[in-house]
Design an enzyme around this catalytic site. Sequence first.
Site, mmCIF file in Angstrom:
data_model
loop_
_atom_site.group_PDB
_atom_site.id
_atom_site.type_symbol
_atom_site.label_atom_id
_atom_site.label_comp_id
_atom_site.label_asym_id
_atom_site.label_seq_id
_atom_site.Cartn_x
_atom_site.Cartn_y
_atom_site.Cartn_z
ATOM 1 N N CYS A 68 0.843 -1.201 0.000
ATOM 2 C CA CYS A 68 0.000 0.000 0.000
ATOM 3 C C CYS A 68 0.879 1.252 0.000
ATOM 4 O O CYS A 68 1.576 1.536 0.981
ATOM 5 C CB CYS A 68 -0.918 -0.063 1.225
ATOM 6 S SG CYS A 68 -1.609 1.507 1.754
ATOM 7 N N CYS A 71 0.227 3.820 2.707
ATOM 8 C CA CYS A 71 0.717 3.305 4.004
ATOM 9 C C CYS A 71 2.209 3.575 4.144
ATOM 10 O O CYS A 71 2.671 4.007 5.198
ATOM 11 C CB CYS A 71 0.500 1.790 4.116
ATOM 12 S SG CYS A 71 -1.232 1.301 4.139
#
Length: 144
Positions: A68, A71
């Site tokens: 991600c 993230c």
Amino acid sequence: MTDPLLIPCPDCQGLNRIPAARLEDSPRCGRCKGALLTGQSFALGSGNYAAQLKGDLPLLVDVWAAWCGPCRSFAPVFEQAAAQLQGRCRLAKLDSEAHPQLSAQLNIRSIPSLILFQGGREVARQTGALPLPQLLAWLRSQGI
Ligand code: ZN
């Protein structure tokens, strides 16, 4: 908050009693002698989740995954928050790929997700990354 405060060790999960006045003095774990409040995040997983949810300091969990992008770019912000909040809030990272069952239990629908626990219960949740000032402001609005 109670005094002394119960604080789980991020390494050995031992539950320590630390007087509130000593939170600033780099308290160490009575069992493993490791630092209790490191100013850094620690890894949360199914093995230490129950133990780490205990204690009197709030616990902020960043649910993330390596694939991600948001993230990954949020990670340094989270570490800066961990340094700034040392002694007031504990920060942990939950790898949702390594712990899919725990992520499902927490009802994670998108990442990054931030979950704030106090007294072993979820008290607030935020989906999506935040810049540091907004993250700190959100936590302030939760009394941290
Ligand atoms: Zn320990």
